[in-house]
Design a protein around this motif. Structure first.
Motif, short mmCIF file in Angstrom:
data_model
loop_
_atom_site.label_atom_id
_atom_site.label_comp_id
_atom_site.label_asym_id
_atom_site.label_seq_id
_atom_site.Cartn_x
_atom_site.Cartn_y
_atom_site.Cartn_z
N THR A 222 9.14 37.59 -1.65
CA THR A 222 10.01 37.57 -2.21
C THR A 222 11.08 36.32 -1.42
OG1 THR A 222 9.65 39.78 -3.01
CG2 THR A 222 11.73 38.61 -3.72
N VAL A 224 14.41 34.52 0.25
CA VAL A 224 15.18 35.40 1.04
C VAL A 224 16.03 34.34 1.72
CG1 VAL A 224 14.10 35.93 3.14
CG2 VAL A 224 15.61 37.75 2.12
N GLU A 243 18.53 38.60 -1.92
CA GLU A 243 17.38 38.70 -2.63
C GLU A 243 18.06 38.88 -4.08
OE1 GLU A 243 13.07 40.93 -0.92
OE2 GLU A 243 14.37 41.70 -2.49
#
Length: 353
Positions: A222, A224, A243
């Motif tokens: 993800t 970040v 996030e």
């Protein structure tokens, strides 16, 4: 020749065979008892109950036995900055000095100041080419390199700070502009993790060595920003970060030899804007905040890279996010940061005990 008749000899052989079977059964039971004792000693009980911790990951970062983890740390004030600062780039110079470069001042304006801390005492050491914050730094070959950052926009530059002369020069460029990055040095290479390009958070892990190009060598699950990163046992440990509009509780490991990112554990809560550094073979995670602005925490956590286990090992004197956290010799230096909605000037030493 035996004096016994055939029937007696058969009975005698049967008795000896029965005795041999009894001895074998006794030996097997004894070995089983030894095995149970070993399991109890090593596993902490017949149920395999682990010692207290927050999370145990299924994948090991380092081979072999778990790294020794300090149960507590001592936090001592050792100095104060002349001017409060948060979000500076920071790196160790040898084992007794720390460089702080840029950041946000008490008025939340970017600064170009370069400071060096020695035993907690600051000394002014020149300036960056322009004011900036939200960069990070690493020491390579005796020089300090600053990666990205920004002021009104994100920068793609790599700057070199030379401690003996205090000179600052351009050293390279990142593949794209990136502020809000995390940086760690491993094997003479700096790794720049995540960040923000001015529009979107980044999922990239960028590797750079002096004299060579910066290149993407891995991707996070993800995108970040503001993650905490430290190098240990030939890998990077990446903890928390922002996030989207939230924060992460993930602890991940990046292996430069394969480019793989592996989840190894979870933090006790969602955390971003924390600092991380390694002492010995243990990663320490200092301060940080939750998903909302101005929610700093005071806790200090240890992360065992062998199994991802997290322990609470201490507290800062006050909740603190966005601080410089650097390993210097046998302790961590924690400088500046944000608390109560304002930049801070205190400098602390954190020592395992």
């Amino acid at each position: 020749m035996s004096l016994l008749d055939p029937g007696s000899r058969r009975a005698d052989r049967g008795a000896r065979a029965a005795e041999l079977r009894r001895r074998r059964i006794g030996l097997g039971a004894g070995l089983g008892l030894v095995l149970v004792v070993v399991v109890v000693i090593v596993g902490g009980g017949l149920g395999g109950r682990a010692s207290p911790g927050v999370a145990v990951g299924p994948h090991a970062v380092g081979a072999g036995a778990a790294a020794p983890v300090a149960r507590r740390v001592r936090v001592s004030p050792i100095g104060s900055l002349a001017t409060p600062v948060q979000d500076p780039a920071a790196a160790a110079i040898g084992s007794d000095r720390v460089a702080l470069l840029g950041g946000l001042d008490r008025s939340a304006r970017s600064t170009a100041a370069v400071l060096e801390l020695s035993a907690g005492r600051p000394a002014a050491r020149g300036a960056l080419p322009a004011a900036q914050h939200d960069a990070q730094a690493a020491t390579l070959g005796g020089a300090v390199y600053v990666f990205g950052g920004g002021d009104l926009a994100s920068y793609d530059h790599i700057l070199r700070y030379d401690p003996p002369t205090a000179a600052v020069s351009a050293a390279g460029r990142l593949p794209s502009p990136a502020s809000d990055v995390a940086v760690a040095e491993l094997g003479g290479t700096a790794y720049v993790v995540g960040g923000y390009d001015g529009r979107l958070a980044l999922d990239t892990i960028v590797a750079w060595r002096p004299g060579g190009p910066a290149r993407v060598v891995g991707h996070l699950p993800t995108a970040v920003r503001y993650a905490a990163v430290a190098a240990v046992a030939g890998k990077l440990v990446i903890a928390g970060g922002s996030e989207g509009v939230g924060a992460s509780d993930a602890i991940e490991s990046f292996d430069p030899s394969t480019g793989a990112v592996t989840r190894i554990g979870r933090l006790p809560g969602r955390l971003t804007h924390a600092g991380a550094a390694t002492l010995g073979s243990v990663v320490y995670l200092v301060g940080g905040r939750g998903p909302s602005a101005d929610t700093p925490v005071a806790r200090i956590l240890s992360i065992d890279p062998a199994d991802g286990r997290v322990r609470r090992v201490g507290r800062l004197p006050k909740p603190l996010s966005d601080a410089a956290v650097v390993a210097a010799g046998d302790h961590l230096v924690v400088a500046g940061g944000r608390s109560g909605g304002a930049a801070q000037s205190a400098v602390y030493a954190v020592r395992p005990s």
